[in-house]
Write an enzyme that holds these catalytic residues in place. Structure first.
Site, mmCIF file in Angstrom:
data_model
loop_
_atom_site.group_PDB
_atom_site.id
_atom_site.type_symbol
_atom_site.label_atom_id
_atom_site.label_comp_id
_atom_site.label_asym_id
_atom_site.label_seq_id
_atom_site.Cartn_x
_atom_site.Cartn_y
_atom_site.Cartn_z
ATOM 1 N N ASP A 16 0.809 -1.209 0.000
ATOM 2 C CA ASP A 16 0.000 0.000 0.000
ATOM 3 C C ASP A 16 0.844 1.261 0.000
ATOM 4 O O ASP A 16 0.368 2.340 -0.339
ATOM 5 C CB ASP A 16 -0.925 -0.011 1.227
ATOM 6 C CG ASP A 16 -1.989 1.076 1.164
ATOM 7 O OD1 ASP A 16 -2.648 1.192 0.118
ATOM 8 O OD2 ASP A 16 -2.140 1.813 2.152
ATOM 9 N N MET A 67 -8.093 5.592 2.878
ATOM 10 C CA MET A 67 -8.199 6.799 2.062
ATOM 11 C C MET A 67 -6.935 7.092 1.260
ATOM 12 O O MET A 67 -6.906 8.057 0.485
ATOM 13 C CB MET A 67 -8.503 8.011 2.966
ATOM 14 C CG MET A 67 -9.852 7.944 3.650
ATOM 15 S SD MET A 67 -11.236 7.953 2.473
ATOM 16 C CE MET A 67 -11.003 9.530 1.676
ATOM 17 N N ARG A 68 -5.892 6.270 1.423
ATOM 18 C CA ARG A 68 -4.654 6.563 0.704
ATOM 19 C C ARG A 68 -4.870 6.500 -0.807
ATOM 20 O O ARG A 68 -4.263 7.264 -1.562
ATOM 21 C CB ARG A 68 -3.552 5.601 1.134
ATOM 22 C CG ARG A 68 -2.220 5.897 0.466
ATOM 23 C CD ARG A 68 -1.081 5.062 1.008
ATOM 24 N NE ARG A 68 -0.642 5.543 2.308
ATOM 25 C CZ ARG A 68 -0.693 4.837 3.424
ATOM 26 N NH1 ARG A 68 -1.176 3.620 3.408
ATOM 27 N NH2 ARG A 68 -0.268 5.344 4.563
ATOM 28 N N ALA A 69 -5.734 5.582 -1.258
ATOM 29 C CA ALA A 69 -5.979 5.456 -2.694
ATOM 30 C C ALA A 69 -6.553 6.748 -3.277
ATOM 31 O O ALA A 69 -6.166 7.185 -4.372
ATOM 32 C CB ALA A 69 -6.922 4.284 -2.965
#
Length: 709
Positions: free
Chosen positions: A193, A274-276
């Site tokens: 990720d 929420m990183r995406a």
């Protein structure tokens, strides 16, 4: 230093080059993970990227690359005076998979720290990579303790070194780029990720492109300098475009419509966290800047999704990364773009024209080509559904009467097509007893460089983990003889003590699976495959190597040599047919041979043998090929017992998964477990949520002898 292969001379691989260039434009995108088969120019393209990065201004003499305008106030080489800096090329630092922790984060001069009380710190690779690129080839093979350090540095933008009361902190913000071959195993989800983008690469199947790859590679090897000069114009054009895109980046407008498209896409594909969303927003902005535009459009969002989401939507380790492009288009079509501003729209093609006019599209020196499948590909397969249960068979099971099947001429059950595995489940812990010294992992106890401190010893080679109390205790009796007069402790090299630590290791989990006719009942084989698949998932999480042996008919087969690719084992398992007699001894002897070879290759990695069978032995098979087990014409059951005792005598930790079912049970798997010197566990007992106790310490022959004594 040898002349690097030019970035613009790489043949094809447009997605790979675009992902790397977007990170050059906006390092905040978060790096690139490049997945693909060997010989596809992965490493060549990454190493060539550094030549396209703009130079960086650094404080003169600073080992930590502080920026002159905003130096790090906590820099170990500081404080720095405000003043002009010196320009140098951006660095690309390579992290070897076998590097030590000290090489990554830096090392302290322990003798000076103890004797003089000074923080004599030698910077590591994280300091070298600050404001540059940190490249990890074969990143999926990186040890867990190094991955943990990388995750900490990537999350905080700084590296912390804490050693026996000595503390050092320095900035460590870098572009993380990794390459890997998925056949050798997957990445931990936490590190996966951390990569902003991912790219799948493959060699071209077009003969013309492959010819161009070979032609350019041979030309480069004949005269690297002349080849680089030939491409210098294209390199300069791309470098100038990167600089221009960086200058335009702060002016790019990310409107509400684009943000809504990004949020809807991430929600539609059910990505975690929420990183995406953040990575997609940064990537779409960089794409607009690279195209020379100041507004983000739907095509930018679409391309950003294809680069940022495939590796984030995997639900389990056996799901292939990918994105359903039809679903992506359906989501984006619901949200129209804002009205674009009136401005020129340059062609966003990242591939400059090279000096080979009329040739194929740019190609790679290592066999890479442009025949790259579209980003994403088909949607990752969902967990297999449990097969329909067949009509109940109340007939009792006996060694000579397996589940009713049409018999072949020799009386054995004919081969049946492969059935799908049942739903996987969380298994109980299987581990090897004793204390090993193998590769870092999460299965069995081991002496490791990381973990809890259990004692001290004289260092063997370079000191890496100081045991302060033991060192002081060793030096204290000699202070008067050494003429100590001040407050400092007089420490010599012979006084230093290495801390011994205990952690966890990864093992070689070798599966020996019975695929004979007695296992052929559809419901039973589906449950067996589901159990083995569950154990494979557990092996993936514990960083083990795995191997797969199957036996049926008259022989055993090494279906998968020991490998770190748990995915490959799952594929072999899914395709496994059943039928024929049960050459149990052949399966055990094949396991003995595989373990003997692996012991020579990697003597520190301890094996765990998992035999999945109902314990029946109806065929001698090829068991008689080993002089230690007798003739193949012997009793199949006796040959199996002797083969099991051979493994026990070698100290192989074993566990038998008993697949016998039905109202009448013969208990042959339990007898086999006794011969192997390990426990037997039923398919139901393998589940972590069952009422049976945890299967933890697998008994070996030595354990049995100690208890008998």
């Amino acid at each position: 230093m040898s002349t690097p292969y030019p970035f613009t001379a790489v043949v094809g691989q447009s997605d790979l080059r675009l992902a790397l260039l977007l990170n050059a434009v906006s390092p905040a995108v978060g790096g690139v993970l490049v997945r693909g088969e060997k010989g596809t120019a992965k490493s060549t393209a990454v190493r060539a990227l550094s030549a396209l990065l703009p130079q960086v201004d650094v404080v003169p003499g600073c080992r930590f690359s502080c920026a002159p305008g905003a130096p790090d106030p906590a820099c170990p080489d500081g404080p720095h005076e405000q003043g002009p800096g010196t320009a140098r090329p951006a660095r690309m630092v390579e992290l070897p998979v076998g590097a030590s922790e000290d090489r990554l984060v830096g090392a302290l001069d322990i003798e000076r720290a103890l004797a003089e009380g000074v923080k004599a710190f030698e910077p590591g690779l994280l300091a070298d990579a600050h404001r540059g690129i940190l490249y990890v080839d074969e990143v999926n093979l990186l040890h867990d303790h190094l991955i943990d350090l990388l995750l900490d540095a990537a999350a905080m933008g700084a590296s912390y070194v804490e050693r026996e009361g000595v503390s050092v902190r320095h900035a460590a913000r870098f572009l993380l780029v990794g390459t890997m071959n998925p056949e050798e195993g997957e990445l931990r989800p936490q590190l996966l990720d951390r990569f902003g983008l991912t790219v799948e690469v493959a060699a071209s199947r077009e003969p013309a492109q492959r010819v161009e790859v070979v032609r350019r590679r041979l030309a480069y090897e004949d005269d690297p300098a002349a080849f680089a000069t030939r491409w210098s114009g294209e390199e300069q054009d791309v470098r100038a475009r990167v600089v221009a895109a960086r200058a335009l980046l702060p002016k790019v407008r990310l409107g509400d419509a684009s943000l809504l498209q990004i949020a809807a896409t991430c929600a539609g594909f059910e990505v975690d966290g929420m990183r995406a969303d953040i990575v997609m927003a940064r990537t779409a902005t960089a794409l607009a800047a690279w195209a020379g535009r100041s507004d983000v459009r739907k095509e930018d969002v679409r391309q950003a999704a294809l680069l940022a989401l495939p590796h984030r939507r995997r639900r389990n380790p056996f799901d292939a990364p990918g994105l359903d492009e039809d679903k992506l288009d359906e989501i984006l079509d619901r949200f129209p773009d804002e009205e674009p501003q009136d401005e020129p729209d340059p062609e966003p093609d990242p591939e400059p024209e090279g000096p080979d006019d009329g040739g194929p599209e740019d190609g790679g020196p290592d066999g890479g080509g442009g025949g790259v499948p579209p980003q994403g590909g088909p949607e990752a397969p969902q967990a297999p559904e449990a097969p329909e249960a067949p009509a109940p068979d109340d007939a009792p099971e006996t060694p000579d009467s397996p589940a009713p099947q049409p018999a072949s001429q020799d009386g054995a059950t004919p081969e049946q097509a492969a059935v799908r595995a049942a739903e996987p489940f969380r298994t109980k812990t299987l581990s090897v007893p004793g204390l090993g010294e193998g590769a870092s992992g999460r299965r069995s106890r081991a002496r490791t460089a990381h973990g809890r401190t259990t004692g001290a010893q004289r260092p063997r080679g370079q000191l890496t983990k100081l045991h302060l109390a033991a060192t002081v205790q060793a030096a204290a009796p000699h202070q008067k003889a050494r003429g100590r007069t001040g407050r400092g402790l007089v420490v010599r090299k012979d006084d230093l003590r290495q801390a011994t630590r205990e952690g966890r290791e990864g093992n070689l989990v070798l599966f020996v699976v019975d695929a004979s006719g007695s296992m052929a009942a559809r419901q039973r084989m589906s449950a067996v495959k589901g159990a083995v698949l569950s154990l494979l998932l557990d092996a993936y999480q514990r960083r083990d190597k795995v191997g797969l042996i199957t036996f049926r008919g008259s022989a055993a087969e090494l279906a998968l040599p020991p490998t770190s690719s748990v995915d490959a084992a799952a594929v072999r398992l899914e395709q496994l047919p059943t039928g024929g007699r049960t050459p149990l001894a052949a399966g055990l002897l094949k396991a003995h041979e595989v373990l003997r070879i692996e012991r020579l290759r990697d003597p520190s990695r301890r094996p765990l043998l998992v035999v999945v069978t109902d314990g029946r032995a109806t065929s001698a098979g090829s068991a008689g090929t080993s002089g230690s087990t007798g003739s193949a014409t012997g009793d199949p059951r006796a040959l199996a017992c002797r083969s099991a005792r051979l493994l026990q005598a070698q100290g192989v930790a074993s566990v038998v998964v008993d697949c016998e079912s039905g109202p009448v049970r013969l208990g042959l798997a339990g007898v086999l477990a006794g011969d192997l010197g390990g426990p037997a566990v039923t398919l139901d007992g393998l589940r972590a949520d069952s009422l049976a106790g945890l299967v933890k310490n697998v008994r070996t022959a030595s354990d049995t002898h100690r208890r008998a004594a």
